[in-house]
Design an enzyme around this catalytic site. Structure first.
Site, short mmCIF file in Angstrom:
data_model
loop_
_atom_site.label_atom_id
_atom_site.label_comp_id
_atom_site.label_asym_id
_atom_site.label_seq_id
_atom_site.Cartn_x
_atom_site.Cartn_y
_atom_site.Cartn_z
N LYS A 41 -9.32 2.08 -2.38
CA LYS A 41 -9.64 1.56 -1.04
C LYS A 41 -11.00 2.08 -0.58
O LYS A 41 -11.23 3.29 -0.55
CB LYS A 41 -8.54 1.99 -0.07
CG LYS A 41 -8.60 1.39 1.32
CD LYS A 41 -7.36 1.83 2.11
CE LYS A 41 -7.31 1.20 3.49
NZ LYS A 41 -6.08 1.65 4.22
N GLU A 71 0.82 -1.21 0.00
CA GLU A 71 0.00 0.00 0.00
C GLU A 71 0.86 1.27 0.00
O GLU A 71 1.80 1.39 0.79
CB GLU A 71 -0.91 -0.01 1.23
CG GLU A 71 -1.81 1.19 1.38
CD GLU A 71 -2.65 1.13 2.66
OE1 GLU A 71 -3.64 1.86 2.74
OE2 GLU A 71 -2.32 0.34 3.57
N CYS A 74 -5.42 -3.26 2.41
CA CYS A 74 -5.19 -3.18 3.84
C CYS A 74 -6.46 -3.36 4.69
O CYS A 74 -6.97 -4.46 4.82
CB CYS A 74 -4.48 -1.87 4.17
SG CYS A 74 -3.58 -1.88 5.75
#
Length: 267
Positions: A118, A44, A150
Site C-alpha cells: 500500500k 485488506e 483501500c
C-alpha cells in the site's frame, strides 16, 4: 472472449488470530474453486483484522513472511485447487524488517507472482507500516492484473498508472467502515470508467473495535456500471464471471486520448 470468474470475499476477521483466519480463508478458497473461480480476493489485512487502535504495535509480531506458514498454506491451496489468489496481509521481508500493508499475489500453480504494498497509508497506519513506492501489473493466466489497497483508490493517479501499464482488471482489497461508505460508493465506478478497465473492490465485514465494516463488495465495468454489489453487513462471497474483451471497442478511449505531455509526472 477472455472470460475470468472472480470470487470476492467479504471476510469477517477474528482479531489477531492468524491461524483461525487462515483456516477460514482456506475454506473460502475451496468453495471458490468448487464454483469454478479463476481468482479469489480477500480484504485488506484479513489475516489479522484491520484496526490500528486495537492491534497497533502487534502488527510487527503478526506480520507474515513469504516463506512463513500462512502464505505457504495459501500457496499450497492455490496449487491444489487450481486457483489464483490475492492474499492481503501485514508482510515483512525478514525478522527485523518493518512491516508493510501488502498483498501477496499467488498464481494457480502455487508460485508467488509478486507482491504489492500500500502506497497511501491512512492516518496512523504510518506509525506501524512502511509505505510502498511502486505500482506493478501482474501477468496472470487470464490477463493483466493490477492491485491497489483501500485508501489508494482515492488517488486517481494510482489506478491510472496501472492502466497505462496495461491493467485490464484492478482489484482493491479494503477495510472501509460504515462512516466512509459515501466514498465507497464513488471511487470504483470512477476508476473503472476513466481507465477503461474492470475494477473489483473487496471489503471486510463485521465489527472491530469502534468500527464496523459493511462488506458490499463491488465490481464496476469499463463503462462505470456496477455489475456486482454484495450484501451489506454480513460475511459472504460473491462469484461472477466477466469478459475482459467485452469493451475492446469502447467508444471513449480515455487512455488513447490522454495528453501525458501536459502532466508534470510520468506514469
Amino acid at each position: 472472449m477472455r472470460k475470468v470468474k472472480l470470487a470476492l470475499v467479504q471476510f469477517e476477521s477474528i482479531v489477531m488470530d492468524v491461524p483461525a483466519n487462515v483456516n477460514k480463508g482456506l475454506h473460502f478458497a475451496r468453495e471458490a474453486a468448487r464454483q469454478g473461480a479463476d481468482l479469489i480476493v480477500f480484504p485488506e489485512l484479513f489475516l489479522t483484522g484491520c484496526d490500528t487502535d486495537i492491534i497497533g504495535d502487534r502488527y510487527y509480531d503478526l506480520a507474515q513472511r513469504m516463506d512463513g506458514s500462512a502464505v505457504q498454506a495459501f500457496a499450497e491451496s492455490a496449487r491444489t485447487h487450481n486457483i489464483n489468489m490475492v492474499i492481503p496481509t501485514a508482510l515483512k521481508q525478514s525478522e527485523g524488517d518493518f512491516p508493510r500493508n501488502s498483498a501477496v499475489i499467488i498464481d494457480r500453480s502455487g508460485a508467488i507472482a509478486g507482491t504489492y504494498s500500500k502506497v497511501h497509508l491512512w492516518e496512523d497506519e504510518r506509525e506501524y507500516f512502511k509505505p510502498g513506492n511502486q505500482y506493478s501489473v501482474f501477468d496472470m493466466d487470464f490477463g493483466k492484473l493490477g492491485v491497489l489497497i483501500c485508501y489508494d483508490a482515492g488517488f486517481p493517479e494510482a489506478a491510472r498508472t496501472l492502466a497505462l501499464q496495461g491493467a485490464e482488471l484492478i482489484v482493491i482489497p479494503s477495510a472501509f467502515s460504515v462512516e466512509l461508505k459515501y466514498r465507497w460508493d464513488i471511487y470504483f465506478q470512477s476508476r473503472a470508467l476513466e481507465n477503461t478497465c474492470f475494477v473489483a473492490a473487496v471489503n471486510g465485514s463485521g465489527p472491530i473495535g469502534k468500527q464496523h465494516m459493511f462488506g458490499n463488495n463491488k465490481i464496476a465495468n469499463p463503462l462505470g456500471e456496477i455489475v456486482l454489489e454484495g450484501d451489506l453487513k454480513r460475511e459472504d462471497m460473491q462469484v461472477l464471471e466477466i469478459d475482459l474483451d467485452e469493451f475492446g471497442n469502447y467508444s471513449y478511449p480515455y487512455l488513447k486520448d490522454l495528453r501525458m505531455d501536459t502532466y508534470g509526472y510520468q506514469a
